[in-house]
Design a protein around this motif. Sequence first.
Motif, PDB file in Angstrom:
ATOM      1  N   PHE A  39       0.703  -1.219   0.048  1.00 15.13           N
ATOM      2  CA  PHE A  39       0.004   0.076  -0.059  1.00 15.13           C
ATOM      3  C   PHE A  39       0.844   1.334   0.167  1.00 15.13           C
ATOM      4  N   TYR A  77      -1.541   4.883   7.414  1.00 12.61           N
ATOM      5  CA  TYR A  77      -2.398   3.993   6.673  1.00 12.61           C
ATOM      6  C   TYR A  77      -2.269   2.514   7.643  1.00 12.61           C
ATOM      7  N   ASN A  78      -0.927   2.239   8.206  1.00 15.46           N
ATOM      8  CA  ASN A  78      -0.742   1.166   9.010  1.00 15.46           C
ATOM      9  C   ASN A  78      -1.674   1.427  10.142  1.00 15.46           C
ATOM     10  N   ALA A  89      -5.725   1.168   9.267  1.00 20.88           N
ATOM     11  CA  ALA A  89      -6.149  -0.231   8.800  1.00 20.88           C
ATOM     12  C   ALA A  89      -6.389  -1.256   9.767  1.00 20.88           C
ATOM     13  N   SER A  90      -5.682  -0.583  10.954  1.00 22.98           N
ATOM     14  CA  SER A  90      -5.728  -1.685  12.037  1.00 22.98           C
ATOM     15  C   SER A  90      -7.070  -1.465  13.042  1.00 22.98           C
ATOM     16  N   ALA A 110      -5.377   8.166   3.725  1.00 21.56           N
ATOM     17  CA  ALA A 110      -5.552   6.894   4.116  1.00 21.56           C
ATOM     18  C   ALA A 110      -7.078   6.527   4.340  1.00 21.56           C
ATOM     19  N   CYS A 111      -7.819   7.657   5.048  1.00 18.56           N
ATOM     20  CA  CYS A 111      -9.086   7.292   5.206  1.00 18.56           C
ATOM     21  C   CYS A 111      -9.684   7.052   3.947  1.00 18.56           C
ATOM     22  N   LEU A 134      -9.505   3.804   2.770  1.00 19.54           N
ATOM     23  CA  LEU A 134     -10.065   2.854   3.500  1.00 19.54           C
ATOM     24  C   LEU A 134     -11.416   2.902   3.702  1.00 19.54           C
ATOM     25  N   LYS A 170     -13.197   5.248   5.249  1.00 20.57           N
ATOM     26  CA  LYS A 170     -13.363   6.058   6.528  1.00 20.57           C
ATOM     27  C   LYS A 170     -13.523   7.702   6.483  1.00 20.57           C
TER      28      LYS A 170
END
Length: 337
Positions: free
Chosen positions: A26, A65-66, A69-70, A91-92, A95, A97
């Motif tokens: 990613f 991102y890490n 994503a968790s 990142a949101c 994902l 979000k």
Amino acid sequence: MLASYPSAPELTDAYVEQVWQSLPAFVRPTLFVPAPRLSAELGCEITIASESLQYTGSFKFRAAYNLLASVPQANIVAASSGNFGQAVAYACKLLGKTCTVVMPSTSAQVKIAAVQSYGGVADLIEVRQVSRAGRMAQLLEQSPDAFGAQAYDDYRVVAGNSTLGKEILAYSHFDTIVAPVGGGGLSSGIVVARDHLQAATEIVGAEPQPGNDASRSLQAGRLIKNEVEPHTIADGARTISLGQINWEILQHGLAEIIEVPDAQTLAALKHCFLYANLKVEPTGALTLGALLTNPERFKGKRVCCIVSGGNVDPAVYAHAITSDPHATTPTTSDPTP
């Protein structure tokens, strides 16, 4: 093998391996740039590991991102006026979000626009009326189902950043890796990668002299905080102190921290432009600035300088590459965690 960290027992060798297996799909690989002209000038073999072409323009995307994503929460709250905010917003978006990023009203318009372009909500505040942390707490109280994303004091952030350390150590053998130090998320990740691989490479921190809390902490053997947010051109390192987990990692993982005057940071930024054809942000120039500050420390060594990102205000950048950096030191108006 990794040490055991009391404030982050989840940061284990098994977890780091898990992140190393999943996260690279990613993120963009870092750009390695040998720098022969700089090497000749400074008497050491310099390679630049630049994250300026990473998604959102800095290493922060690895961490964001890490982290995001968790977590199961679909609503994210963060506080940042720069790189972390952009990374969280993007990142949101990837994902599925939503996010709100608390930002000082004085933040550069280009950074506010970047957060918004990724679908994030920029919650602008007057920092003299409410702190970023205070406003973030208000938003989390209003939305108890939301997740508060920390920029550096989180084991998932450290592990995400450790993927950069893995890339560097796989690229070549280096005697020394120089990493910028603000809150400690990036430098902690490099230490974790080195320790997990049981490599012998020394890691040196580069911190802006006007905000030298990490350097003072390392010398004193205890965590020391700045009284106020430091006034430095390296806006990505305007932090009050290291995070707790970051301090636990760095107090034993760094060989030393070199305090870099702002003038040397700007000189390094200009050097990257002239001699390596790289656009870097002031915080990203800290590592080469450390070599300019103490060149004897690195004589004859194979050195990797990490450029943490390339998101720089155009006016600051234009001034830096066209002026004598030792004459005046402009500052950006937006402090970035």
